[in-house]
Design a protein around this motif. Structure first.
Motif, PDB file in Angstrom:
ATOM      1  N   ALA A  75    -100.600  24.821  53.680  1.00 23.30           N
ATOM      2  CA  ALA A  75    -101.701  23.850  53.571  1.00 23.30           C
ATOM      3  C   ALA A  75    -101.174  22.428  53.692  1.00 23.30           C
ATOM      4  O   ALA A  75    -101.802  21.571  54.330  1.00 23.30           O
ATOM      5  N   ASP A  76    -100.030  22.162  53.090  1.00 21.57           N
ATOM      6  CA  ASP A  76     -99.434  20.830  53.168  1.00 21.57           C
ATOM      7  C   ASP A  76     -98.986  20.524  54.590  1.00 21.57           C
ATOM      8  O   ASP A  76     -99.127  19.396  55.078  1.00 21.57           O
ATOM      9  N   PHE A  77     -98.458  21.521  55.283  1.00 18.92           N
ATOM     10  CA  PHE A  77     -98.019  21.347  56.668  1.00 18.92           C
ATOM     11  C   PHE A  77     -99.190  20.963  57.563  1.00 18.92           C
ATOM     12  O   PHE A  77     -99.111  20.013  58.344  1.00 18.92           O
ATOM     13  N   ILE A  78    -100.285  21.704  57.446  1.00 17.15           N
ATOM     14  CA  ILE A  78    -101.449  21.442  58.299  1.00 17.15           C
ATOM     15  C   ILE A  78    -102.069  20.094  57.967  1.00 17.15           C
ATOM     16  O   ILE A  78    -102.409  19.314  58.868  1.00 17.15           O
ATOM     17  N   SER A  79    -102.223  19.782  56.681  1.00 15.57           N
ATOM     18  CA  SER A  79    -102.856  18.513  56.314  1.00 15.57           C
ATOM     19  C   SER A  79    -101.993  17.328  56.714  1.00 15.57           C
ATOM     20  O   SER A  79    -102.514  16.272  57.093  1.00 15.57           O
ATOM     21  N   THR A  80    -100.658  17.468  56.655  1.00 20.24           N
ATOM     22  CA  THR A  80     -99.771  16.377  57.061  1.00 20.24           C
ATOM     23  C   THR A  80     -99.934  16.064  58.540  1.00 20.24           C
ATOM     24  O   THR A  80     -99.929  14.898  58.951  1.00 20.24           O
ATOM     25  N   ARG A  81    -100.100  17.084  59.354  1.00 23.34           N
ATOM     26  CA  ARG A  81    -100.301  16.855  60.787  1.00 23.34           C
ATOM     27  C   ARG A  81    -101.618  16.147  61.067  1.00 23.34           C
ATOM     28  O   ARG A  81    -101.722  15.331  61.983  1.00 23.34           O
ATOM     29  N   TYR A  82    -102.634  16.421  60.252  1.00 23.84           N
ATOM     30  CA  TYR A  82    -103.958  15.880  60.504  1.00 23.84           C
ATOM     31  C   TYR A  82    -104.345  14.850  59.433  1.00 23.84           C
ATOM     32  O   TYR A  82    -105.152  15.119  58.556  1.00 23.84           O
ATOM     33  N   ARG A  83    -103.671  13.710  59.485  1.00 21.42           N
ATOM     34  CA  ARG A  83    -104.043  12.535  58.693  1.00 21.42           C
ATOM     35  C   ARG A  83    -103.896  12.742  57.189  1.00 21.42           C
ATOM     36  O   ARG A  83    -104.523  12.064  56.388  1.00 21.42           O
ATOM     37  N   ARG A  84    -103.061  13.689  56.785  1.00 21.90           N
ATOM     38  CA  ARG A  84    -102.901  13.994  55.366  1.00 21.90           C
ATOM     39  C   ARG A  84    -104.260  14.223  54.696  1.00 21.90           C
ATOM     40  O   ARG A  84    -104.501  13.800  53.567  1.00 21.90           O
ATOM     41  N   SER A  85    -105.126  14.895  55.388  1.00 23.39           N
ATOM     42  CA  SER A  85    -106.500  15.084  54.938  1.00 23.39           C
ATOM     43  C   SER A  85    -106.571  16.041  53.753  1.00 23.39           C
ATOM     44  O   SER A  85    -106.122  17.195  53.836  1.00 23.39           O
ATOM     45  N   GLN A  86    -107.134  15.559  52.640  1.00 22.06           N
ATOM     46  CA  GLN A  86    -107.327  16.415  51.481  1.00 22.06           C
ATOM     47  C   GLN A  86    -108.354  17.506  51.767  1.00 22.06           C
ATOM     48  O   GLN A  86    -108.249  18.626  51.256  1.00 22.06           O
ATOM     49  N   LYS A  87    -109.356  17.196  52.583  1.00 16.99           N
ATOM     50  CA  LYS A  87    -110.377  18.187  52.902  1.00 16.99           C
ATOM     51  C   LYS A  87    -109.773  19.358  53.664  1.00 16.99           C
ATOM     52  O   LYS A  87    -110.087  20.522  53.389  1.00 16.99           O
ATOM     53  N   ILE A  88    -108.913  19.051  54.632  1.00 15.15           N
ATOM     54  CA  ILE A  88    -108.280  20.118  55.398  1.00 15.15           C
ATOM     55  C   ILE A  88    -107.351  20.940  54.517  1.00 15.15           C
ATOM     56  O   ILE A  88    -107.336  22.174  54.584  1.00 15.15           O
ATOM     57  N   ALA A  89    -106.573  20.260  53.667  1.00 13.04           N
ATOM     58  CA  ALA A  89    -105.679  20.984  52.760  1.00 13.04           C
ATOM     59  C   ALA A  89    -106.478  21.893  51.833  1.00 13.04           C
ATOM     60  O   ALA A  89    -106.076  23.044  51.574  1.00 13.04           O
ATOM     61  N   ALA A  90    -107.591  21.400  51.317  1.00 14.23           N
ATOM     62  CA  ALA A  90    -108.419  22.217  50.428  1.00 14.23           C
ATOM     63  C   ALA A  90    -109.007  23.414  51.168  1.00 14.23           C
ATOM     64  O   ALA A  90    -109.045  24.530  50.633  1.00 14.23           O
ATOM     65  N   LEU A  91    -109.464  23.203  52.400  1.00 14.32           N
ATOM     66  CA  LEU A  91    -110.051  24.298  53.178  1.00 14.32           C
ATOM     67  C   LEU A  91    -109.005  25.363  53.506  1.00 14.32           C
ATOM     68  O   LEU A  91    -109.282  26.571  53.413  1.00 14.32           O
TER      69      LEU A  91
END
Length: 728
Positions: free
Chosen positions: A103-119
């Motif tokens: 989750a941290d890897f994916i969110s870091t690539r995409y603007r450190r988005s908390q929403k993406i990390a949560a999803l």
């Protein structure tokens, strides 16, 4: 047969040996100057991919579908071929950004988005937590078989609860003992390697005994199958839509071996050297071949002995038990126990880290009443791990022998498949952005739930069957197993086609039509650049020629206040002391702006290791500020760099009022403008060259025509002279 007390005693001794191994390895690692694990240890730890679903379920899969069970592992082998590119890049990004989970890897690539990390965390919990229940079911059912008891709900009262409690204790002691999940869990990895060797040794022992000790080799076993007309084990097209199933399972295996949370943790987070990927590229496939080489012989032996196909999942235990080989039966049970517990422990640890960082912590940040909980993140992870394990225990007890639990292996793999577009798209497609990632993940997750989870719940009687046959509210084209009119496919194939298609479609469309912010473009470039790194970042300070005028004590106190909110006093003092020592500013009263910037960069790395990159960045933006002079000097330094590198001065920009890191965005903006200017100039030059080329061609054509006219004029003159001479 064994008594329940004997089996519990053996398991207890086995777990005690694993505890002792973990303690010895951690003690030895703690007193060594280097914590880099050997390459073979790293490669074998990745064999946690093979769970009880492999140890027991592959034989059952082979009995019902023949060689189709190999499709998952064919996909895994294909994925391994790409490890020198994909896995090495993931490890490089982890080293640069202190990645803690998938989750941290994916969110870091995409603007450190908390929403993406949560999803991503929600998808992982939805897909993996029930898979843990499947492992607990395998442990309890195999215990019932080896002790001669019938699987009953009562078997769960003590045996399952005891095993779950032991695994929770092991997970906390060796997996969640430290707040920073990027620290090496040497004891945990040692246990995983030991369990991987035990399950491989046990499976090989059972396979060799059955194949060579009882049936005299592969050829004799094949002859017996032909004599008994048992041919489904070797027929590739024995099941309907076998071609579609082969392709689907290959895709699932390809994604799972890299994107399962436990695989990402052992392959990326626990990696200590990128060069170990080369070892894993040959050792992991060797392990895969060995653990599958006797699947078909064991399945054949069970059918030849007359065992019912319904119990094929436990032929590994039933065949040696039926032949009176108690020692081999017990060894097989220990192997299956190892296959299940290894997956449960590492999955629980990764899921608890993701849940605390990307679900619990953001809630604590937004709800003022929960702010004090931020200082107890480690204890929160313990509670989350307990909730995950005992929820899986209750789920396994309630759904014992149900359709949902039996199908949960492939259902989990389809859930993890939803990470494929955003991970590989983010690694190889620069235009992928946060909106596309969010839309793709959400679309794929919803289609996965509608096409796989809803039908499973209907078959359990929890929802009306009218939804399955007539669609919701009578909308036929929304039928879960005939979505948009596509009928006649196996449920897994149907779900993979639609979930992956919608995921890719929304990811591409969202990325294509959405223009990301400058901050996101900057982070994307840093992410892409980090993947090309071949070594570990040193984290040392860079030399500078600026004056040391920044008072270090207030900055140190500011950082101390920030870290204490999340790490506690002791961990904060240790982390700040290490940062100050690395930067060589321990005894300095004043530091330079560049040293301050490095201090804040390393501070964010420490924080990211504990709460994730997205949460760490948000905390830094909120709590860390630069003064006006510091911001002005950073701007001046940037102007100097641009002047030296690009040969021209940029226009001055307003300092950020919200973040000391905004000057990086301004720098990137200026670079983008320069690149755009250069591109326009190149286009103009190309246009001028084309015009010049046209003019040259025109001049050449004019010269040819002029020469031709001159020749014709001379000919006419000559003819006129000849005519005049003849007249005269």
């Amino acid at each position: 047969m064994f008594s329940a007390q004997t089996v519990i005693l053996v398991v207890s001794i086995y777990m005690a040996l694993l505890f002792a191994l973990a303690l010895w390895v951690e003690h030895r690692t703690r007193h060594r100057s280097s914590s880099v694990m050997p390459g073979w240890v790293y490669a074998l730890s990745m064999a946690v991919f093979f769970t009880s679903w492999t140890f027991y379920g592959s034989v059952g899969f082979a009995v019902h579908s023949g060689p189709l069970f190999l499709a998952i592992y064919v996909g895994a082998l294909i994925s391994v071929l790409f490890w020198p590119v994909t896995l090495r890049r993931m490890v490089a990004v982890k080293e640069a950004f202190r990645i803690t989970s998938i989750a941290d890897f994916i969110s870091t690539r995409y603007r450190r988005s908390q929403k993406i990390a949560a999803l991503v965390t929600v998808i992982a919990l939805s897909g993996i937590a029930p898979y843990i229940a499947l492992q607990l079911t395998a442990i309890v059912n195999s215990f019932s078989i080896i002790t001669g008891e019938l699987p009953q709900p009562g078997n769960w009262d003590f045996n399952g609860f005891l095993v779950t409690g032991i695994m929770l204790l092991f997970t906390i002691v060796f997996g969640i003992r430290h707040l920073d999940p990027t620290e090496r869990h040497s004891g945990m990895i040692a246990v995983l390697v030991a369990e991987c060797l035990v399950k491989l040794g046990a499976f090989l022992a059972v396979g060799i005994f059955i194949t060579f000790g009882i049936h005299g080799g592969f050829s004799n076993l094949l002859l017996q199958l032909q004599e008994r007309d048992i041919t489904q084990l070797t027929q590739f097209g024995a099941t309907p839509n076998s071609g579609m199933m082969w392709m689907t399972l290959i895709v699932l295996g390809f994604a799972a071996v890299q994107l399962l949370p436990r695989q990402f943790h052992v392959g990326v987070v626990e990696s200590s050297d990128q060069r170990h990927v080369k070892t894993a590229v040959w050792l992991f496939p060797l392990y895969l071949i060995l653990i599958n080489i006797f699947v078909l012989p064991i399945a054949a032996a069970g059918l030849l002995l007359g065992l019912p196909a319904e119990s094929a999942d436990f032929f590994v235990l039933l065949v040696p038990q039926l032949l009176g080989q108690d020692l081999i039966t017990l060894l097989a049970y220990i192997g299956g126990f190892s296959a299940a517990t290894g997956m449960v422990i590492i999955s629980t640890m990764t899921l608890s880290t993701m849940t605390s960082n990307h679900l619990i912590l953001p809630i604590c940040e937004r709800v003022s009443l929960l702010e004090p909980l931020r200082g107890y993140l480690l204890q929160i992870r313990w509670v989350i791990a307990a909730c995950i394990l005992f929820s899986a225990y209750v789920l396994a007890m309630v759904l014992s022998n149900s359709y949902i639990l039996v199908a949960m292996g492939l259902i989990s793999f389809v859930a993890v498949l939803q990470f494929l577009p955003v991970v590989f798209g983010g690694m190889f497609w620069r235009h992928g952005n946060s909106l596309g990632a969010l839309l793709g993940l959400l679309a794929g997750y919803l289609i996965w739930g509608w096409t796989l989870i809803i039908p499973s719940m209907i078959q359990e009687g929890w929802l009306p069957e009218a939804i399955l046959h007539q669609g919701p509210l009578g909308i036929v084209w929304l039928k879960p197993q005939a979505f948009l009119g596509l009928e006649g496919l196996p449920p897994v194939v149907h779900s993979v086609i639609w979930s992956l298609s919608f995921n890719l479609l929304f990811y591409v469309l969202g990325s294509w039509f959405f223009s990301p912010s400058k901050e996101e473009r900057t982070l994307s470039r840093e992410f892409m650049a980090a993947m090309l790194s071949r070594g570990k970042p040193s984290g040392k300070a860079r030399p500078t020629g600026l004056d040391a005028y920044v008072a270090f004590e207030p900055k140190f106190s500011e950082a101390q206040d920030l870290l204490t909110r999340y790490l506690g006093a002791d961990k904060t003092d240790e982390a700040l002391a290490k940062i100050a020592d690395d930067l060589q500013v321990t005894n300095k009263s004043y530091i330079t702006v560049i040293e301050l910037m490095e201090f804040h960069r390393m501070l964010e790395q420490v924080l990211a290791g504990s709460i994730g990159a997205a949460s760490a960045h948000a905390a830094m933006v909120e709590r860390i500020q630069y003064s006006e002079r510091e911001a002005a000097d950073l701007k001046a330094l940037y102007s100097h760099l641009v002047n030296e590198l690009q040969g021209q001065l940029r226009q001055d920009a307003e300092p950020s009022q919200h973040s000391g890191y905004m000057f990086l965005d301004q720098m990137q903006s200026q670079i983008d403008e320069l690149e755009h200017t250069i591109s326009q100039q190149e286009k103009k030059i190309k246009g001028l060259e084309e015009k010049l080329d046209k003019r040259f061609k025109q001049m050449f054509r004019y010269r040819v025509e002029a020469q031709k006219a001159r020749v014709e004029t001379e000919n006419l003159k000559r003819k006129l002279l000849e005519v005049s001479e003849s007249d005269s």
